[in-house]
Every structure is written in structure tokens, then in C-alpha cells.
Enzyme design. Structure first.
Site, PDB file in Angstrom:
ATOM      1  CG  HIS A 111      -1.932   1.067   1.269  1.00 27.95           C
ATOM      2  ND1 HIS A 111      -2.503   1.604   0.135  1.00 27.95           N
ATOM      3  CD2 HIS A 111      -2.463   1.745   2.293  1.00 27.95           C
ATOM      4  CE1 HIS A 111      -3.352   2.556   0.484  1.00 27.95           C
ATOM      5  NE2 HIS A 111      -3.346   2.669   1.776  1.00 27.95           N
ATOM      6  CB  CYS A 112       3.937   2.118   1.398  1.00 28.62           C
ATOM      7  SG  CYS A 112       3.001   2.019   2.910  1.00 28.62           S
ATOM      8  CB  ILE A 113       7.094   1.086  -2.298  1.00 28.25           C
ATOM      9  CG1 ILE A 113       7.552   0.739  -0.875  1.00 28.25           C
ATOM     10  CG2 ILE A 113       8.279   1.563  -3.125  1.00 28.25           C
ATOM     11  CD1 ILE A 113       8.196   1.849  -0.110  1.00 28.25           C
TER      12      ILE A 113
ATOM     13  CG  ASP B 218       3.094   6.095   0.089  1.00 31.52           C
ATOM     14  OD1 ASP B 218       1.883   5.898  -0.147  1.00 31.52           O
ATOM     15  OD2 ASP B 218       3.686   5.601   1.056  1.00 31.52           O
TER      16      ASP B 218
END
Ligand SMILES: NC(=O)c1ccc[n+]([C@@H]2O[C@H](COP(=O)([O-])OP(=O)(O)OC[C@H]3O[C@@H](n4cnc5c(N)ncnc54)[C@H](O)[C@@H]3O)[C@@H](O)[C@H]2O)c1
Length: 429
Positions: A269-271, A274
């Protein structure tokens, strides 16, 4: 009693909005340190699991949830009206991208609206969701101030990025330093005081924008370096050089080098997400974030490259992808977690299926995989037979790597999981 004193005495009532990978560990940490914690979520199933003393997040033990619930220090609810009773509120809701790769702040806006409707003097509100620099000042603050209370004076407002790393057994919520930036000095101090009660190291910074940018620098740093090493992997393959050996040898340099490893693409859900929050915001200021876009391009092309390697592997047996049985080993986005969000294995499965392959998978953490037209159930790895090619997409510790090259006619290893295991039927990235 003043909020500072209430926090010092651990009598502050803490509300956590969003009980997912970020919110639940935080809620439990506060409860284990003696705070009275209420978790707010729109998902009634999660709420009932917590109230029954059960954890649904790998990094949080059911024992810790049960202990906190039994002690009366943790409860969960879908009833947002209880936000009014909280002294401090942490917002930990998702921040995905829209299909157009623009930020989707709808969950943050919804959570902020819930807080706004019950906001009272003296409350501390902290946003933890990863987002573009300026969100706290430009989106959260004006919304909360609509009722007439002023941020930094009547209530306190800060941003503090979450750095939790699911599956990481070395660092936890308590031991990962926490960056905090408030809309004014008092907001920073109060938010820092709150976190200092449960976290070993708190790092105050001068503004919410700096705190927001810190998180995006960290994740962009990873996305770009993974993009770089993926490109090095692609060129090494062309030049017949073993990229894994190169990285291992380069890692012996005691300074100025940090190893990143190639793989089937970015996940989680991040790299993968974001950095696009940052490039979107930069675009608003007329700035083109070239590294981010380039890394996104390289990383996004990796699943197709893996499929190409599968095609090459099958070709050595005079076979095509069309009609072959291809078995994915691991579909979670990284080792030893159950999270399949943005997992490159989903893209690989879809690309294979579109080319006519019969796709199956084994993942001890993911019993069922639903993606597009695919709806598959995990097969116990020890019972798999009759497949034409296995693809190691995730290097879960549970797989018996020594046995894999013997059990499958062909193996495509995207993680170097079979390092040091001699076999001539293994195709690396
Ligand atoms: N997962 C990670 O490893 C990680 C690490 C650092 C930062 N983050 C960031 O933290 C934020 C949360 O991520 P996550 O992985 O915990 O997400 P998640 O999907 O696991 O959890 C979010 C929770 O929020 C709930 N929710 C959604 N809208 C809500 C609302 N209006 N009111 C109450 N609850 C609501 C959902 O039901 C869900 O339980 C994101 O911004 C993410 O980028 C995640």
C-alpha cells in the site's frame, strides 16, 4: 485537567480512526502502555473481532488484543459520536490512488468530517495517513476550523507519518522513531508528548509539511532505488551477468552503498503509491518529478518482464504460455505477510491468464485470490503436481526451496530464493 498533564498521567483517552495495518498496532501499543483506547472503523467485522479480543493483523498478537480488551483499555466501535469524548485522535485511514494516479483523499476527508462534527476545545488531532505535503494545512485544518475553533489555539493539530513495516520482526511501533510536525509549537509538543509515552524516540520537526515530506522522501527513496536495481537487473541479463552476485559483492563496501534487490515489481500500500502523491503535488507547482515517473515506469514493467522470462523458460521445452499450467509460489507482495494489495503477482497472474495459461498458486498466507476474472484458492504446495512451470513470486520462509527445483520441470525465480541450490531448470530474473 490540561491535555499535557492528562497525557503525562496516561489518562488521556485516545481515539484511533482506521483499524488496519497502521491503526491496530498503534491502538494496541497505547492500550498496553495504560491508555484508554477506542478504535473507530467503518468495517463492522473488524470492530467485532477487536471487541472479541481477536487480532486480524499479522504483526499484532491476539494475546495482546485480548489482554487490552479484557483490561478495559481497548474497545472498537463504528459509532463516530464517541469521538467527542477523545482527548487525542489519530487518523490512520487509507490513502490510495485513483485510476488516473491522482491522490484519493476521500477516506481522509470522511474521517476528518467525522471528527469535525464532534470537535471540542482542547482536543489533539493527528493525521498519520501518508499523503502529499500540504494536506494537513490545506485540507484537514480548514475542514476542522469550519465550526469556529482555531487550530493551534482551541484545538491542536499535527501530522506524524506512520513507518510500520508489516512482517518486520526487528522493528515495531515502539522501536521505530516517530517524526512529528504540528501546525504550531504547542501542537508539535503535545503530539510529541503523546507519542513519547509509547515510542522510544520521537523526532519533532518544524511543520506539518516537513513531516509529510519526510515520509514521501523515505518511500520515494525506496521506489527509485528499486527502479534502479531493476534496470540494472534487466541490463545484466542482456549482458549475461549475474546481478545477484554483483549486488552481494557491492554490498561488501562498508560505506556509500546500500543494497536493493530486483524483483517482480512493487507491491503493498506504500511504495507503488506514495511517490505519486508527491509527483501529483509537485505538478501542481509546475514541477515534473522525473525520477518518480521513471522509477514507476521501470518497476511497472517488471511483471511483463517476468512473463517474458516464463515464455523463454517454456520455450526451452518447446512449449507456449498458451495452454501451459503455470503455478505461482507466493502471491503476497512480500515475504511472510498476507497483504496482496498492489502485489505484482496479481499482474503476473492476469497477464498469464490473458495469454491462455492455466494459472494456480500456493501461498500459506493467502487462502483465496480474487483479481479481475481470477478467483483462485491456494493449493498446499506439497500436493501440487502436473504443472509445466513454477514461478517464485514471493520468498516466503515456509517454502521448501531445496525441493522446488526437483518438484517442478521449470522454475522462474524472481527473488533469488534458490540462491546456491544447483539446478539447470531454474531461470532467474
Ligand atoms: N500498511 C503499511 O505498511 C503502511 C505503512 C506506513 C504508512 N501507511 C499508511 O497508513 C495509512 C493506512 O494504511 P493501512 O495499511 O493501515 O490501511 P488499511 O486498509 O489496512 O486500514 C485502514 C482502515 O481504515 C478503515 N476506514 C476507512 N475509512 C474510514 C473512515 N472514514 N472511518 C473509519 N475507518 C475507516 C478501513 O475500514 C480500514 O480498516 C495509509 O495512508 C497508508 O499509506 C501504511
Amino acid at each position: 485537567m490540561e491535555l499535557r498533564e492528562t497525557i503525562r498521567r496516561r489518562q488521556a483517552k485516545v481515539g484511533i480512526i482506521g483499524l488496519g495495518y497502521v491503526g491496530l498496532p498503534l491502538a494496541v501499543e497505547f492500550a498496553l502502555h495504560g491508555f484508554d483506547v477506542t478504535g473507530f472503523d467503518v468495517d463492522a467485522w473488524k470492530v467485532s473481532e477487536i471487541n472479541a479480543g481477536r487480532s486480524y493483523i499479522g504483526d499484532v498478537t491476539t494475546a495482546d488484543v485480548a489482554k487490552s480488551v479484557d483490561a478495559g483499555r481497548l474497545r472498537a466501535t463504528v459509532d463516530m459520536s464517541m469521538l467527542h469524548e477523545m482527548d487525542a485522535i489519530d487518523i490512520c485511514v487509507p490513502t490510495p490512488l485513483r485510476k488516473t494516479r491522482d491522490p484519493d483523499l476521500s477516506y481522509v476527508v470522511q474521517a476528518v468530517d467525522a471528527v469535525k462534527a464532534r470537535l471540542r476545545s482542547g482536543q489533539l488531532v493527528i493525521l498519520e495517513s501518508t499523503t502529499y505535503p500540504g494536506t494537513t494545512e490545506e485540507v484537514v485544518r480548514p475542514a476542522l476550523e469550519e465550526q469556529g475553533l482555531k487550530a493551534g489555539i482551541d484545538f491542536f493539530l499535527a501530522f506524524s507519518p506512520e513507518r510500520v513495516d508489516p512482517g518486520n520482526t526487528k522493528y515495531s511501533t515502539k522501536t521505530i522513531p516517530k517524526v512529528v510536525g504540528g501546525v504550531n509549537g504547542e501542537s508539535t509538543e503535545l503530539a510529541s508528548a503523546l507519542y513519547e509515552s509509547i515510542i522510544d524516540t520521537v523526532v519533532p520537526v518544524s511543520s506539518t509539511q516537513v513531516a509529510e515530506m519526510v515520509k514521501l522522501l523515505e518511500n520515494t527513496f525506496r521506489a527509485v532505488n528499486i527502479g534502479l536495481v531493476n534496470e540494472i537487473a534487466l541490463m545484466s541479463h542482456r549482458m549475461n551477468i549475474d546481478v545477484w552476485e554483483v549486488i552481494d559483492a557491492a554490498s561488501t563496501k562498508p560505506f556509500g552503498f546500500m543494497p536493493f534487490y530486483p524483483g517482480p515489481g512493487l507491491g503493498g500500500h506504500c511504495i507503488p503509491i506514495d511517490p505519486f502523491y508527491l509527483s501529483w503535488k509537485a505538478r501542481q507547482s509546475g514541477f515534473e518529478a522525473r525520477f518518480i515517473e521513471l522509477a514507476g515506469h521501470v518497476n511497472g514493467s517488471m511483471p511483463a518482464y517476468v512473463v517474458e522470462r516464463i515464455g523463454e523458460a517454456l520455450n526451452t521445452r518447446k512449449r507456449a504460455i498458451n495452454g501451459s499450467r503455470i503455478h505461482l509460489l507466493g502471491v503476497a507482495y512480500k515475504k511472510d505477510v498476507s497483504d496482496v494489495r498492489e502485489s505484482p503477482a496479481l499482474d503476473i497472474a492476469e497477464l498469464l491468464e490473458r495469454r491462455g495459461a492455466v494459472v494456480s498458486y500456493s501461498d500459506p498466507y493467502v487462502p483465496r485470490l480474487q483479481h479481475g476474472r481470477l478467483d483462485l484458492r491456494s493449493i498446499d504446495e506439497s500436493t501440487v503436481n502436473g504443472v509445466d512451470c513454477a514461478v517464485i513470486c514471493t520468498n516466503h520462509g515456509a517454502f521448501d526451496y531445496n525441493a522446488i527445483p526437483r518438484r517442478y520441470p521449470l522454475v522462474v525465480d524472481t527473488r533469488n530464493a534458490l540462491k546456491g541450490i544447483p539446478a539447470d531448470n531454474v531461470f532467474r530474473l
